[in-house]
Scaffold this motif. Structure first.
Motif, PDB file in Angstrom:
ATOM      1  N   GLY A   1       0.778  -1.235   0.000  1.00 41.57           N
ATOM      2  CA  GLY A   1       0.000   0.000   0.000  1.00 41.57           C
ATOM      3  C   GLY A   1       0.805   1.278   0.000  1.00 41.57           C
ATOM      4  N   SER A   2       2.075   1.224  -0.373  1.00 48.86           N
ATOM      5  CA  SER A   2       2.912   2.415  -0.222  1.00 48.86           C
ATOM      6  C   SER A   2       3.061   3.261  -1.476  1.00 48.86           C
ATOM      7  CB  SER A   2       4.288   2.016   0.299  1.00 48.86           C
ATOM      8  OG  SER A   2       4.896   1.134  -0.590  1.00 48.86           O
TER       9      SER A   2
ATOM     10  N   ASP B   1       9.707   7.394  -3.412  1.00 47.97           N
ATOM     11  CA  ASP B   1      10.628   7.099  -2.303  1.00 47.97           C
ATOM     12  C   ASP B   1       9.956   6.246  -1.230  1.00 47.97           C
ATOM     13  OD1 ASP B   1      12.696   8.470  -3.506  1.00 47.97           O
ATOM     14  OD2 ASP B   1      12.300  10.342  -2.437  1.00 47.97           O
ATOM     15  N   ALA B   2       8.656   6.478  -0.995  1.00 39.46           N
ATOM     16  CA  ALA B   2       7.938   5.714   0.029  1.00 39.46           C
ATOM     17  C   ALA B   2       7.912   4.232  -0.338  1.00 39.46           C
ATOM     18  CB  ALA B   2       6.522   6.256   0.195  1.00 39.46           C
ATOM     19  N   ARG B   3       7.650   3.935  -1.599  1.00 39.02           N
ATOM     20  CA  ARG B   3       7.583   2.529  -2.026  1.00 39.02           C
ATOM     21  C   ARG B   3       8.953   1.883  -1.939  1.00 39.02           C
ATOM     22  NH1 ARG B   3       3.903  -0.341  -5.179  1.00 39.02           N
ATOM     23  NH2 ARG B   3       4.439  -2.526  -5.098  1.00 39.02           N
ATOM     24  N   GLN B   4       9.987   2.593  -2.367  1.00 39.18           N
ATOM     25  CA  GLN B   4      11.322   2.017  -2.308  1.00 39.18           C
ATOM     26  C   GLN B   4      11.749   1.774  -0.862  1.00 39.18           C
ATOM     27  OE1 GLN B   4      14.131   4.046  -4.841  1.00 39.18           O
ATOM     28  NE2 GLN B   4      12.725   4.026  -6.562  1.00 39.18           N
ATOM     29  N   GLY B   5      11.374   2.679   0.034  1.00 34.42           N
ATOM     30  CA  GLY B   5      11.673   2.471   1.447  1.00 34.42           C
ATOM     31  C   GLY B   5      10.938   1.271   2.010  1.00 34.42           C
TER      32      GLY B   5
ATOM     33  N   VAL C   1      16.600  -0.598  -5.024  1.00 37.09           N
ATOM     34  CA  VAL C   1      16.370  -1.158  -3.702  1.00 37.09           C
ATOM     35  C   VAL C   1      17.346  -2.304  -3.472  1.00 37.09           C
ATOM     36  CG1 VAL C   1      13.919  -0.536  -3.614  1.00 37.09           C
ATOM     37  CG2 VAL C   1      14.595  -2.757  -4.498  1.00 37.09           C
ATOM     38  N   ASP C   2      17.427  -2.684  -2.233  1.00 34.06           N
ATOM     39  CA  ASP C   2      18.261  -3.815  -1.854  1.00 34.06           C
ATOM     40  C   ASP C   2      17.566  -5.101  -2.311  1.00 34.06           C
ATOM     41  OD1 ASP C   2      20.447  -4.975  -0.746  1.00 34.06           O
ATOM     42  OD2 ASP C   2      19.810  -4.744   1.335  1.00 34.06           O
ATOM     43  N   GLU C   3      18.332  -6.150  -2.500  1.00 36.88           N
ATOM     44  CA  GLU C   3      17.758  -7.425  -2.911  1.00 36.88           C
ATOM     45  C   GLU C   3      18.181  -8.517  -1.944  1.00 36.88           C
ATOM     46  OE1 GLU C   3      18.890  -8.336  -6.896  1.00 36.88           O
ATOM     47  OE2 GLU C   3      17.784  -6.649  -7.728  1.00 36.88           O
ATOM     48  N   VAL C   4      17.342  -9.529  -1.854  1.00 35.36           N
ATOM     49  CA  VAL C   4      17.675 -10.712  -1.074  1.00 35.36           C
ATOM     50  C   VAL C   4      17.690 -11.890  -2.045  1.00 35.36           C
ATOM     51  CG1 VAL C   4      15.260 -11.129  -0.428  1.00 35.36           C
ATOM     52  CG2 VAL C   4      17.097 -12.093   0.952  1.00 35.36           C
TER      53      VAL C   4
END
Length: 167
Positions: free
Chosen positions: A65-66, A72-76, A144-147
């Motif tokens: 829901g971001s 920036d909100a979604r990436q955070g 963004v970071d990845e796992v």
């Protein structure tokens, strides 16, 4: 040939080239928008798969829901979800669809960032700027970071194999 004919021919060639650049920018912009839609869909699918994990349910709901992926909100929120999945480690593999959705997300992110790179590269070139082609806002990278859940699964299998007695 007379010089007016040469000038007219050169002008026609320049106009054709500018028209071609304009069409190329339009196609790249459409490609970037389509890739953003696919990235958004894949982010939602991964978050839904992660929501099956009780420890990640709340963080996944926030990620869904971001907002748009280029915000920036979604990436955070996505970074928070990745941190939670990384913290869970092998427990993240309890959601059976999560590793596959994560792999698809990596591909969708790469496709989107490639489209952004191509669009930004062409729109910031000298001639498109001189003729003011593609005057809208430049698209933003999704960073963004990845796992790597495949690596986590491999480490878990290796650890299980090491603890089993030889037969």
């Amino acid at each position: 040939m007379d010089w007016p004919v040469v000038v007219a021919l050169a002008l026609v060639l320049v106009l054709v080239y500018v028209w071609w650049l304009s069409r190329r920018i339009t196609r790249l912009t459409a490609r970037t928008a389509a890739a953003l839609g696919a990235l958004d869909e894949q982010l939602v699918r991964r978050a839904n798969a992660a929501a099956e994990l009780p420890a990640a349910h709340e963080v996944a709901a926030v990620a869904i829901g971001s907002g748009r992926p280029d915000s920036d909100a979604r990436q955070g929120a996505e970074n928070d979800l990745v941190r939670e999945l990384r913290h869970l480690g092998a427990d993240a593999l309890a959601a059976p669809a999560l590793p596959a959705e994560n792999r698809r997300l990596v591909v969708a992110r790469q496709v989107y960032n490639d489209a952004v790179r191509d669009t930004r590269s062409l729109r910031t070139a000298r001639i498109p700027r001189a003729f003011r082609l593609g005057t809208g806002a430049l698209p933003l990278y999704f960073d963004v970071d990845e796992v790597d859940l495949d690596q986590v699964a491999h480490q878990q299998q290796t650890a299980e194999a090491a603890t089993q007695p030889d037969q």
